[in-house]
Write a protein that holds these residues in place. Structure first.
Motif, PDB file in Angstrom:
ATOM      1  N   ARG A  50      45.284  31.150  46.739  1.00 36.64           N
ATOM      2  CA  ARG A  50      46.137  30.493  46.292  1.00 36.64           C
ATOM      3  C   ARG A  50      47.367  30.696  46.670  1.00 36.64           C
ATOM      4  N   ASN A  51      47.768  30.160  47.921  1.00 39.81           N
ATOM      5  CA  ASN A  51      49.088  30.558  48.616  1.00 39.81           C
ATOM      6  C   ASN A  51      50.185  31.027  47.824  1.00 39.81           C
ATOM      7  N   PRO A  52      50.878  31.931  47.840  1.00 42.74           N
ATOM      8  CA  PRO A  52      50.741  33.145  48.797  1.00 42.74           C
ATOM      9  C   PRO A  52      49.711  34.319  48.182  1.00 42.74           C
ATOM     10  N   ILE A  53      48.961  34.125  47.211  1.00 40.22           N
ATOM     11  CA  ILE A  53      48.132  35.121  46.460  1.00 40.22           C
ATOM     12  C   ILE A  53      46.699  35.023  46.916  1.00 40.22           C
ATOM     13  N   PHE A  54      46.117  36.117  46.935  1.00 40.11           N
ATOM     14  CA  PHE A  54      44.779  35.914  47.230  1.00 40.11           C
ATOM     15  C   PHE A  54      43.829  37.038  46.326  1.00 40.11           C
ATOM     16  N   MET A  55      42.816  36.559  46.205  1.00 37.27           N
ATOM     17  CA  MET A  55      41.822  37.529  45.495  1.00 37.27           C
ATOM     18  C   MET A  55      40.577  38.090  46.534  1.00 37.27           C
ATOM     19  N   ASP A  56      40.587  39.450  46.370  1.00 38.31           N
ATOM     20  CA  ASP A  56      39.587  39.802  47.492  1.00 38.31           C
ATOM     21  C   ASP A  56      38.274  40.471  46.678  1.00 38.31           C
ATOM     22  N   GLU A  65      37.508  43.284  46.120  1.00 43.03           N
ATOM     23  CA  GLU A  65      37.868  44.383  45.129  1.00 43.03           C
ATOM     24  C   GLU A  65      38.236  43.851  43.835  1.00 43.03           C
ATOM     25  N   ASP A  66      38.772  42.751  43.809  1.00 45.25           N
ATOM     26  CA  ASP A  66      39.417  41.929  42.702  1.00 45.25           C
ATOM     27  C   ASP A  66      38.212  41.574  41.855  1.00 45.25           C
ATOM     28  N   TYR A  67      37.353  40.757  42.757  1.00 47.69           N
ATOM     29  CA  TYR A  67      36.062  40.156  42.311  1.00 47.69           C
ATOM     30  C   TYR A  67      35.366  41.092  41.586  1.00 47.69           C
ATOM     31  N   ALA A  68      35.074  42.229  42.150  1.00 48.94           N
ATOM     32  CA  ALA A  68      34.233  43.347  41.714  1.00 48.94           C
ATOM     33  C   ALA A  68      34.735  43.981  40.243  1.00 48.94           C
ATOM     34  N   SER A  69      36.139  44.229  40.093  1.00 44.98           N
ATOM     35  CA  SER A  69      36.770  44.491  38.951  1.00 44.98           C
ATOM     36  C   SER A  69      36.407  43.721  37.711  1.00 44.98           C
ATOM     37  N   LEU A  70      35.970  42.463  37.854  1.00 46.09           N
ATOM     38  CA  LEU A  70      35.587  41.757  36.828  1.00 46.09           C
ATOM     39  C   LEU A  70      34.360  42.049  35.960  1.00 46.09           C
ATOM     40  N   ALA A  71      33.827  43.029  36.619  1.00 47.03           N
ATOM     41  CA  ALA A  71      32.361  43.732  36.124  1.00 47.03           C
ATOM     42  C   ALA A  71      32.691  44.715  35.003  1.00 47.03           C
ATOM     43  N   GLY A  72      31.849  45.143  34.251  1.00 48.75           N
ATOM     44  CA  GLY A  72      31.752  46.161  33.363  1.00 48.75           C
ATOM     45  C   GLY A  72      33.070  45.936  32.185  1.00 48.75           C
ATOM     46  N   LEU A 110      41.077  43.516  34.667  1.00 47.02           N
ATOM     47  CA  LEU A 110      41.849  42.314  35.532  1.00 47.02           C
ATOM     48  C   LEU A 110      42.931  42.900  36.389  1.00 47.02           C
ATOM     49  N   THR A 111      43.059  42.372  37.607  1.00 48.26           N
ATOM     50  CA  THR A 111      44.219  42.894  38.210  1.00 48.26           C
ATOM     51  C   THR A 111      45.239  41.608  38.324  1.00 48.26           C
ATOM     52  N   GLY A 112      46.311  42.024  38.727  1.00 47.05           N
ATOM     53  CA  GLY A 112      47.381  41.107  38.949  1.00 47.05           C
ATOM     54  C   GLY A 112      47.000  39.704  39.773  1.00 47.05           C
ATOM     55  N   SER A 113      46.070  40.258  40.862  1.00 46.95           N
ATOM     56  CA  SER A 113      45.708  39.318  41.917  1.00 46.95           C
ATOM     57  C   SER A 113      44.817  38.365  41.305  1.00 46.95           C
ATOM     58  N   HIS A 128      52.499  43.427  33.047  1.00 45.26           N
ATOM     59  CA  HIS A 128      51.531  44.404  33.011  1.00 45.26           C
ATOM     60  C   HIS A 128      52.288  45.542  31.841  1.00 45.26           C
ATOM     61  N   LEU A 129      51.693  45.862  31.071  1.00 43.28           N
ATOM     62  CA  LEU A 129      52.220  47.042  30.228  1.00 43.28           C
ATOM     63  C   LEU A 129      51.018  48.410  30.445  1.00 43.28           C
ATOM     64  N   SER A 130      51.362  49.349  30.921  1.00 45.17           N
ATOM     65  CA  SER A 130      50.605  50.614  31.342  1.00 45.17           C
ATOM     66  C   SER A 130      49.187  50.186  31.451  1.00 45.17           C
TER      67      SER A 130
END
Length: 135
Positions: free
Chosen positions: A27-33, A35-42, A46-49, A110-112
């Motif tokens: 979603r220009n200019p941000i993208f989700m790769d 690694e971001d997608y994989a981080s949704l598990a467990g 969440l990442t900023g992306s 994002h807070l720590s």
């Protein structure tokens, strides 16, 4: 809610056949790769992306824009001492959303180790912050 077998297989295929930095959604200019997608598990990290991509997608689907969304990167942009850099970055989001009709400005903060949402209400000239844990 449980994933269907087809959805599970689709996710598994993406995670096992894609390279870590391969773009899955943009979603220009941000993208989700990947690694971001994989981080949704467990633990559902969440990442900023991820947050930015999803929020920008939701904003693009809205018919009436009364809200300006600034991505989580705005937090980094604001820490620079270069006013021209900050202005250039912010204009991408503010001008394209029509500031004359906007009532709210939203941005994730994002807070720590936790995310919150900062909201500026142009009409009442108030700011609100919600991070879900009442910290």
């Amino acid at each position: 809610t449980h994933l269907t077998s087809a959805a599970y297989q689709s996710i598994k295929r993406v995670l096992t056949t894609s390279r870590p930095k391969e773009w899955l959604f943009e979603r220009n200019p941000i993208f989700m790769d990947v690694e971001d997608y994989a981080s949704l598990a467990g633990e559902r990290w969440l990442t900023g992306s991820v947050i930015d991509t999803i929020c920008l997608q939701l904003m693009s689907e809205q018919r009436h824009h009364h809200c300006i969304f600034l991505p989580s990167l705005a937090q980094q942009w604001a820490s620079t001492s270069d006013a021209n850099f900050l202005t250039t970055k912010l204009e991408q989001f503010i001008v394209s959303n029509g500031t004359d009709t906007a009532r709210w400005l939203l941005t994730p903060i994002h807070l720590s180790n936790h995310w919150g949402l900062l909201c500026f209400d142009y009409e009442t000239k108030e700011a609100y912050f919600d991070e879900g844990l009442n910290m």
